[in-house]
Design a protein around this motif. Structure first.
Motif, PDB file in Angstrom:
ATOM      1  N   ALA A  68       0.981  -1.095   0.216  1.00 61.71           N
ATOM      2  CA  ALA A  68       0.114  -0.028   0.045  1.00 61.71           C
ATOM      3  C   ALA A  68       0.756   1.322   0.104  1.00 61.71           C
ATOM      4  N   THR A  69       1.851   1.177   0.767  1.00 63.58           N
ATOM      5  CA  THR A  69       2.847   2.265   0.703  1.00 63.58           C
ATOM      6  C   THR A  69       3.541   2.688  -0.312  1.00 63.58           C
ATOM      7  N   CYS A  70       4.172   1.475  -0.875  1.00 62.79           N
ATOM      8  CA  CYS A  70       4.837   1.542  -2.567  1.00 62.79           C
ATOM      9  C   CYS A  70       3.754   2.061  -3.381  1.00 62.79           C
ATOM     10  N   TYR A  71       2.342   1.865  -3.375  1.00 64.10           N
ATOM     11  CA  TYR A  71       1.439   1.984  -4.368  1.00 64.10           C
ATOM     12  C   TYR A  71       1.188   3.727  -4.302  1.00 64.10           C
ATOM     13  N   ARG A  77      -1.736   7.488  -5.257  1.00 62.82           N
ATOM     14  CA  ARG A  77      -3.081   6.887  -5.323  1.00 62.82           C
ATOM     15  C   ARG A  77      -3.433   6.099  -4.117  1.00 62.82           C
ATOM     16  N   ASN A  78      -4.490   6.136  -3.183  1.00 61.27           N
ATOM     17  CA  ASN A  78      -4.930   5.118  -2.389  1.00 61.27           C
ATOM     18  C   ASN A  78      -5.192   3.586  -2.930  1.00 61.27           C
ATOM     19  N   VAL A  83      -9.390   0.150  -5.345  1.00 61.46           N
ATOM     20  CA  VAL A  83     -10.028  -1.090  -5.386  1.00 61.46           C
ATOM     21  C   VAL A  83     -11.733  -1.165  -5.235  1.00 61.46           C
ATOM     22  N   ILE A  84     -12.018  -0.130  -4.334  1.00 56.34           N
ATOM     23  CA  ILE A  84     -13.555   0.177  -3.940  1.00 56.34           C
ATOM     24  C   ILE A  84     -14.139   0.853  -5.140  1.00 56.34           C
ATOM     25  N   ASN A  97     -11.070  -5.739   2.236  1.00 59.92           N
ATOM     26  CA  ASN A  97     -10.902  -6.183   3.586  1.00 59.92           C
ATOM     27  C   ASN A  97      -9.522  -6.913   3.738  1.00 59.92           C
ATOM     28  N   MET A  98      -9.189  -7.809   2.562  1.00 59.84           N
ATOM     29  CA  MET A  98      -8.047  -8.404   2.566  1.00 59.84           C
ATOM     30  C   MET A  98      -6.789  -7.747   2.524  1.00 59.84           C
ATOM     31  N   LEU A  99      -6.896  -6.297   1.536  1.00 61.81           N
ATOM     32  CA  LEU A  99      -5.664  -5.510   1.632  1.00 61.81           C
ATOM     33  C   LEU A  99      -5.417  -4.676   2.991  1.00 61.81           C
TER      34      LEU A  99
END
Length: 266
Positions: A68-71, A77-78, A83-84, A97-99
């Motif tokens: 998530a940090t690298c993304y 972007r978050n 994904v949502i 949820n898994m992420l």
């Protein structure tokens, strides 16, 4: 096992520029490779089961945090917000949820010690009814997203005893669409991670997807690559080394064989 970078350095420097995918997979941080792969999948969805299992379910909570940090750094972007926005329904809820990286971290799961908890979860799933799993986020989704892989393995075993049906058969019967395909692959991974990756390697080799082959070999090289090679030999009657050796691209082959090591030769 440590990847023997000395064995592949010459092949890389002579035949592949620093921006080639194979160079990036080998020398970029795993979290950054995963973030880029997820971003590409969000832009052009092709293998959602692969996205859910290989890039999310098989990563630890800390690895998911790093992804998530690298993304965020790479794309500004978050990840979860993307994904949502991209998906809907059960799959969106499950993947987001898994992420979050909230899975139990039981490093030394003892089946006997946690059997009662696994049985209660299995009974909960059974009492809810598989026909309601895709619409009951507080039950099925919560268990799938938060339980450790060893505990899920025990839950699936107990569910089979209670219901008289294998979890994969149940998913195949009651789920539909992308949720069905993804959760079946997830169940295969939970029941036998090495077998799952052996199948993914075989599929990728048959379709010439060397990028996925390289990513799996590298990400699992210090986790269970030995077990994956054993599963591959058991499933397909040949060593993974020999299967990779059939690739036409000589330089890619040199690199991948160096990762596998000579102890897997027939």
């Amino acid at each position: 096992r440590k990847i023997r970078q000395a064995d592949i350095g010459i092949a890389l420097s002579e035949f592949y520029p620093n921006d080639s995918y194979i160079f990036k997979i080998l020398f970029q941080p795993l979290a950054l490779n995963d973030a880029i792969s997820i971003h590409n999948e969000l832009l052009n969805p092709t293998h959602l089961d692969h996205l859910l299992v290989e890039l999310v379910c098989s990563r630890t909570n800390r690895q998911l945090e790093d992804i998530a940090t690298c993304y965020q750094l790479e794309f500004r972007r978050n990840l979860i917000e993307d994904v949502i926005k991209k998906y809907e329904g059960f799959y969106r809820s499950l993947l987001s949820n898994m992420l979050q990286g909230i899975r139990d971290t039981v490093d030394d799961f003892k089946y006997e010690t946690h059997l009662e908890k696994a049985r209660k979860d299995a009974e909960h799933l059974f009492s809810t009814g598989p026909h309601k799993w895709s619409s009951n986020e507080s039950n099925f989704n919560r268990i799938i997203a938060t339980r450790s892989i060893p505990r899920l393995r025990a839950i699936f075993s107990e569910f089979s005893k209670i219901s008289g049906r294998d979890i994969i058969y149940t998913l195949d019967t009651w789920m539909v669409g992308v949720a069905k395909r993804s959760l079946k692959q997830f169940a295969i991974f939970v029941k036998n991670p090495a077998g799952y990756f052996a199948q993914q390697l075989d599929r990728s080799l048959r379709h010439g997807n060397v990028e996925t082959v390289a990513r799996i070999l590298i990400s699992r090289s210090e986790i269970d690559l030995i077990q994956i090679m054993k599963s591959y030999r058991s499933l397909y009657g040949m060593s993974l080394y020999d299967a990779v050796d059939r690739l036409e691209d000589v330089q890619i082959k040199i690199i991948l064989l160096a990762i596998i090591g000579d102890h897997d030769q027939t």
